[in-house]
Design an enzyme around this catalytic site. Structure first.
Site, PDB file in Angstrom:
ATOM      1  N   ASP A 138       7.946  -0.204   8.540  1.00  0.00           N
ATOM      2  CA  ASP A 138       8.094   1.315   7.824  1.00  0.00           C
ATOM      3  C   ASP A 138       9.301   1.837   7.907  1.00  0.00           C
ATOM      4  O   ASP A 138       9.637   1.712   9.149  1.00  0.00           O
ATOM      5  CB  ASP A 138       7.067   2.689   8.611  1.00  0.00           C
ATOM      6  CG  ASP A 138       6.714   3.544   7.443  1.00  0.00           C
ATOM      7  OD1 ASP A 138       7.322   3.664   6.317  1.00  0.00           O
ATOM      8  OD2 ASP A 138       6.433   4.826   8.019  1.00  0.00           O
TER       9      ASP A 138
ATOM     10  N   ASN B 126      -0.806   2.137  -1.256  1.00  0.00           N
ATOM     11  CA  ASN B 126       1.305   2.070  -1.994  1.00  0.00           C
ATOM     12  C   ASN B 126       0.861   2.491  -3.106  1.00  0.00           C
ATOM     13  O   ASN B 126       1.943   2.825  -3.962  1.00  0.00           O
ATOM     14  CB  ASN B 126       1.662   1.524  -1.783  1.00  0.00           C
ATOM     15  CG  ASN B 126       1.904   1.683   0.142  1.00  0.00           C
ATOM     16  OD1 ASN B 126       2.035   0.722   1.200  1.00  0.00           O
ATOM     17  ND2 ASN B 126       2.723   2.765   0.497  1.00  0.00           N
TER      18      ASN B 126
HETATM   19  C1  IPE Z   1       2.129   2.166   5.981  1.00  0.00           C
HETATM   20  O1  IPE Z   1       3.390   2.822   5.476  1.00  0.00           O
HETATM   21  C2  IPE Z   1       2.222   1.041   4.435  1.00  0.00           C
HETATM   22  C3  IPE Z   1       3.033  -0.131   5.587  1.00  0.00           C
HETATM   23  C4  IPE Z   1       4.270  -0.005   5.827  1.00  0.00           C
HETATM   24  C5  IPE Z   1       3.784  -0.973   4.418  1.00  0.00           C
HETATM   25  P1  IPE Z   1       3.627   3.800   4.210  1.00  0.00           P
HETATM   26  O2  IPE Z   1       4.866   4.679   4.290  1.00  0.00           O
HETATM   27  O3  IPE Z   1       3.237   3.603   3.141  1.00  0.00           O
HETATM   28  O4  IPE Z   1       2.637   4.930   5.133  1.00  0.00           O
HETATM   29  P2  IPE Z   1       2.756   7.044   5.067  1.00  0.00           P
HETATM   30  O5  IPE Z   1       2.591   7.081   4.047  1.00  0.00           O
HETATM   31  O6  IPE Z   1       3.911   7.438   5.743  1.00  0.00           O
HETATM   32  O7  IPE Z   1       1.239   7.338   5.704  1.00  0.00           O
HETATM   33  C1  IPE Z   2       7.631   0.542   4.052  1.00  0.00           C
HETATM   34  O1  IPE Z   2       8.674   1.477   3.995  1.00  0.00           O
HETATM   35  C2  IPE Z   2       8.173  -0.201   3.530  1.00  0.00           C
HETATM   36  C3  IPE Z   2       6.647  -0.026   2.423  1.00  0.00           C
HETATM   37  C4  IPE Z   2       5.571   1.067   2.571  1.00  0.00           C
HETATM   38  C5  IPE Z   2       6.315  -0.468   1.205  1.00  0.00           C
HETATM   39  P1  IPE Z   2       8.678   3.250   3.145  1.00  0.00           P
HETATM   40  O2  IPE Z   2       8.783   2.361   1.838  1.00  0.00           O
HETATM   41  O3  IPE Z   2       7.607   3.394   3.110  1.00  0.00           O
HETATM   42  O4  IPE Z   2       9.826   3.597   4.751  1.00  0.00           O
HETATM   43  P2  IPE Z   2       9.553   5.154   4.236  1.00  0.00           P
HETATM   44  O5  IPE Z   2       8.834   5.076   5.113  1.00  0.00           O
HETATM   45  O6  IPE Z   2      10.021   6.074   3.126  1.00  0.00           O
HETATM   46  O7  IPE Z   2      11.095   5.576   5.353  1.00  0.00           O
HETATM   47 MG    MG Z   3       7.047   5.336   4.901  1.00  0.00          MG
END
Ligand code: IPE
Ligand code: IPE
Ligand code: MG
Length: 229
Positions: A15, A63
């Site tokens: 993340d 997502n």
């Molecule tokens: C979790 O991250 C999913 C992945 C790393 C693929 P998210 O960014 O989607 O999680 P939330 O929304 O902060 O809980």
């Molecule tokens: C994790 O990074 C990747 C996925 C969830 C696909 P994020 O896209 O959630 O990045 P932040 O949390 O918004 O910084």
């Molecule tokens: Mg995230």
């Protein structure tokens, strides 16, 4: 570094790509690209350290709710990197596996995934398991429905045997980068007794050195599984 008490199976919630890109004044897609590049570096290092199974959270069931351009870019990157991994890991003896409902992915991506699984199915020592359209709750529901359809008893063991990870055990350690203190629907059933490690480091900057810090932390944990030490 300390190598005894090594986790066999490590789960990683990758993340922080978006926030990392923002901090550099770049679009979120740039964070996803650099974050994707980081996967190979960390996974290669983890296998070199002796970890045998790695489960990565690449795209959650939730997502899909992101803007279409971002979802499209993530799908494009998943295809590029999965193809790259097939090339690299078939040479290294790593079995590729995907957990999640792949029927919602594009036919081309499904084809790449099936091809990767097939080309690596004979390998037994290392597993790279990638969560694509994965949700822990959905996985449990799927397993229970399968058991009902087959008229089999629903038990802790039978559910476990019908999860995507039925043949790779449960994560000993789950790492989450990016500073959030939650699981976001990752490996809910398998994670019942996983050790959790949270770091503020954003995924594109999570280096092999950072991975070693997580291993050192894990080495000092006392796992009791409900018993008295
Ligand atoms: C979790 O991250 C999913 C992945 C790393 C693929 P998210 O960014 O989607 O999680 P939330 O929304 O902060 O809980
Ligand atoms: C994790 O990074 C990747 C996925 C969830 C696909 P994020 O896209 O959630 O990045 P932040 O949390 O918004 O910084
Ligand atoms: Mg995230």
């Amino acid at each position: 570094m300390e190598t005894n008490n090594l986790p066999h199976h490590v789960g990683i919630i990758m993340d922080g790509n978006g926030r990392w890109a923002k901090s550099k004044g770049k679009p979120r897609s740039y964070g996803h690209r650099v974050g994707s590049d980081n996967v190979e570096r960390v996974v290669t290092h983890a296998f070199e350290r002796g970890v045998k199974v790695i489960s990565l959270y690449a795209f959650s069931s939730e997502n899909w709710a992101r803007p279409k351009e971002e979802v499209d870019e993530l799908m494009r990157l998943l295809k590029v990197y999965f193809t790259k991994f097939i090339k690299k890991f078939t040479k290294k003896g790593v079995r590729l596996n995907v957990m999640g409902d792949i029927s919602a992915l594009t036919p081309e991506l499904q084809k790449v995934i099936l091809d990767g699984k097939q080309k690596t199915e004979k390998f037994t020592e290392y597993v790279l398991n990638i969560g694509m359209n994965y949700g822990g709750r959905q996985e449990i529901v799927m397993a229970v429905n399968k058991l009902i359809q087959e008229g089999k008893p629903i038990t802790v063991e039978s559910i476990s045997q019908n999860l995507y990870t039925f043949d790779m055990g449960e994560p000993d350690l789950i790492i989450r980068t990016g500073g959030e203190l939650r699981l976001s629907n990752f490996m809910l059933y398998q994670g019942a007794y996983s050790e959790l490690y949270f770091t503020d480091v954003l995924w594109p900057e999570f280096s092999p050195k950072e991975f070693d810090l997580a291993l050192t932390d894990y080495a000092g944990r006392k796992r009791r599984f409900g018993k008295v030490q």
